[in-house]
Enzyme design. Structure first.
Site, PDB file in Angstrom:
ATOM      1  N   SER A  16     -30.243  16.566  12.986  1.00 50.94           N
ATOM      2  CA  SER A  16     -29.495  16.457  14.110  1.00 50.94           C
ATOM      3  C   SER A  16     -30.320  16.625  15.343  1.00 50.94           C
ATOM      4  O   SER A  16     -31.172  17.400  15.255  1.00 50.94           O
ATOM      5  CB  SER A  16     -28.268  17.628  13.965  1.00 50.94           C
ATOM      6  OG  SER A  16     -27.763  17.861  15.502  1.00 50.94           O
ATOM      7  N   THR A  63     -20.054  19.409  12.330  1.00 50.04           N
ATOM      8  CA  THR A  63     -19.882  17.959  11.939  1.00 50.04           C
ATOM      9  C   THR A  63     -19.844  17.510  10.485  1.00 50.04           C
ATOM     10  O   THR A  63     -19.219  18.688   9.835  1.00 50.04           O
ATOM     11  CB  THR A  63     -21.370  17.534  12.364  1.00 50.04           C
ATOM     12  OG1 THR A  63     -21.693  15.961  12.311  1.00 50.04           O
ATOM     13  CG2 THR A  63     -22.803  18.135  11.556  1.00 50.04           C
ATOM     14  N   LYS A  67     -15.069  18.721  10.018  1.00 48.86           N
ATOM     15  CA  LYS A  67     -14.433  18.639  10.909  1.00 48.86           C
ATOM     16  C   LYS A  67     -12.826  18.958  10.775  1.00 48.86           C
ATOM     17  O   LYS A  67     -12.333  19.538  11.724  1.00 48.86           O
ATOM     18  CB  LYS A  67     -14.801  17.370  11.918  1.00 48.86           C
ATOM     19  CG  LYS A  67     -15.956  17.256  12.271  1.00 48.86           C
ATOM     20  CD  LYS A  67     -16.051  16.076  13.348  1.00 48.86           C
ATOM     21  CE  LYS A  67     -17.483  16.183  13.804  1.00 48.86           C
ATOM     22  NZ  LYS A  67     -17.455  14.683  14.976  1.00 48.86           N
ATOM     23  N   ASN A  88     -14.602  19.984  16.346  1.00 52.14           N
ATOM     24  CA  ASN A  88     -16.035  19.957  16.313  1.00 52.14           C
ATOM     25  C   ASN A  88     -16.767  20.980  17.130  1.00 52.14           C
ATOM     26  O   ASN A  88     -17.701  21.043  17.008  1.00 52.14           O
ATOM     27  CB  ASN A  88     -16.513  18.452  17.002  1.00 52.14           C
ATOM     28  CG  ASN A  88     -16.499  18.528  18.421  1.00 52.14           C
ATOM     29  OD1 ASN A  88     -15.678  18.832  18.949  1.00 52.14           O
ATOM     30  ND2 ASN A  88     -17.555  18.110  19.055  1.00 52.14           N
ATOM     31  N   ASP A 104     -15.160  15.856  20.945  1.00 56.03           N
ATOM     32  CA  ASP A 104     -15.539  14.541  20.715  1.00 56.03           C
ATOM     33  C   ASP A 104     -14.700  13.653  21.616  1.00 56.03           C
ATOM     34  O   ASP A 104     -14.957  12.429  21.946  1.00 56.03           O
ATOM     35  CB  ASP A 104     -15.174  14.263  19.297  1.00 56.03           C
ATOM     36  CG  ASP A 104     -16.527  14.811  18.319  1.00 56.03           C
ATOM     37  OD1 ASP A 104     -17.716  14.893  18.919  1.00 56.03           O
ATOM     38  OD2 ASP A 104     -16.406  14.852  16.924  1.00 56.03           O
ATOM     39  N   ALA A 128     -12.021   4.319   9.491  1.00 56.22           N
ATOM     40  CA  ALA A 128     -11.014   5.202   9.650  1.00 56.22           C
ATOM     41  C   ALA A 128     -11.397   6.721   9.187  1.00 56.22           C
ATOM     42  O   ALA A 128     -10.861   7.300   8.578  1.00 56.22           O
ATOM     43  CB  ALA A 128      -9.749   4.799   8.571  1.00 56.22           C
ATOM     44  N   GLY A 129     -12.811   7.091   9.699  1.00 54.48           N
ATOM     45  CA  GLY A 129     -13.098   8.448   9.308  1.00 54.48           C
ATOM     46  C   GLY A 129     -12.881   9.496  10.514  1.00 54.48           C
ATOM     47  O   GLY A 129     -12.044   9.180  11.350  1.00 54.48           O
ATOM     48  N   TYR A 223     -26.246   6.255  17.025  1.00 49.25           N
ATOM     49  CA  TYR A 223     -27.227   6.361  18.111  1.00 49.25           C
ATOM     50  C   TYR A 223     -28.661   6.377  17.742  1.00 49.25           C
ATOM     51  O   TYR A 223     -29.359   6.568  18.562  1.00 49.25           O
ATOM     52  CB  TYR A 223     -26.842   7.679  19.012  1.00 49.25           C
ATOM     53  CG  TYR A 223     -26.953   8.870  18.216  1.00 49.25           C
ATOM     54  CD1 TYR A 223     -28.033   9.644  17.682  1.00 49.25           C
ATOM     55  CD2 TYR A 223     -25.556   9.299  17.870  1.00 49.25           C
ATOM     56  CE1 TYR A 223     -28.045  10.869  17.143  1.00 49.25           C
ATOM     57  CE2 TYR A 223     -25.549  10.946  17.096  1.00 49.25           C
ATOM     58  CZ  TYR A 223     -26.833  11.220  16.834  1.00 49.25           C
ATOM     59  OH  TYR A 223     -26.680  12.647  16.202  1.00 49.25           O
TER      60      TYR A 223
END
Length: 284
Positions: A16, A63, A67, A88, A104, A128-129, A223
């Protein structure tokens, strides 16, 4: 008051960039605080949350894969977290209780809304998470009149999410094979899957630019790298690409504001996140 401490818990989590981003924010605002990463396996979640509370943590981000499960070990839940069915951000209050929130949602909307056209009607959500739940929750709050197309490999999973939002959004579900056709019909397309994430940078939900068009906004929540193969294709097809780091910075800024009561230095946070990503690549 001594040093306040915060963190992020997940499995995996050591990759992270949030510690670099959040510690830069604390430094910029002259706060005596530190932000750490905690590797927490799923079977240890309850013990970890209670342990952080006992040790005096001020707040933590949550994370993958915690969640949704973390809602079961908190004392109160914000409207946003309740709508998303996921949190989150945890805030350890002075009375010993734990408040769950979902930044989020705000982070995602803030990352994409400035570039959306004034009048738009249809969004494609790939996957679909947990990330797709944040996107759908944001759309239900900020753009409830839009039509949403969820494109997935597991239709049953998407149907469960669609039922959750049935009274707030108009949702159609499509098999993964239809993704190109669905994207081409939408004003906004968001990849919430991990396809194209480093080190598998050649991956992409689609393999050509035929489904993209001028005036369309295309976002990849991946990202790392900042410009994924998906976004390069979107750019070549005339669409406006939006990277996923804006959502990460936006959710971090919202958490920072919740925990400290101060405005977050978002430019500083983004710069620190970009530097951490570049360092990771250099060390690979």
């Amino acid at each position: 008051m001594g040093k306040r401490w915060f963190g992020v818990m997940g499995d995996p989590v050591m990759h992270s960039v949030s510690p670099a981003m959040m510690n830069a924010a604390f430094t910029a605002q002259n706060l005596d605080a530190v932000y750490l990463a905690f590797h927490v396996p799923a079977e240890s979640l309850t013990e970890a949350v209670n342990g952080l509370r006992a040790l005096g943590a001020a707040g933590v981000n949550v994370t993958i894969p915690h969640k949704q499960a973390v809602l079961e070990v908190t004392d109160s839940t914000s409207k946003e977290a309740e709508l998303a069915g996921a949190a989150n951000t945890l805030w350890f209050l002075e009375d010993g209780s734990i408040h769950a929130h979902n930044t989020d949602i705000e982070g995602w909307w803030g990352s994409v809304s400035p570039v959306l056209p004034m009048h738009w009607e249809r969004a494609a959500v790939l996957g679909a998470g947990g990330a797709s739940r944040a996107v759908l929750t944001a759309l239900s709050l900020y753009k409830p009149d839009c039509k949403v197309d969820i494109v997935v490999r597991d239709v049953g999973k998407a149907e469960a999410i669609a039922r959750q939002f049935a009274d707030r959004l108009t949702i159609d579900i499509h098999d993964w094979q239809a993704r190109g056709e669905v994207i081409s019909a939408c004003d906004l397309a968001v990849n919430t899957t991990s396809l194209g994430m480093w080190p598998h940078e050649d991956g992409s939900p689609v393999q050509d630019a035929d489904c993209f068009k001028t005036g369309q906004v295309v976002q990849d929540l991946v990202y790392a790298p900042l410009e994924t193969h998906f976004l390069r294709l979107a750019r070549s097809g005339g669409a406006t690409p939006v990277d996923g780091l804006g959502m990460l910075v936006g959710q971090g800024a919202a958490s920072f504001r919740l925990w400290t009561g101060l405005a977050a230095p978002q430019a500083v946070m983004r710069q620190a996140a970009e530097q951490a990503l570049a360092q990771r690549r250099a060390n690979a």
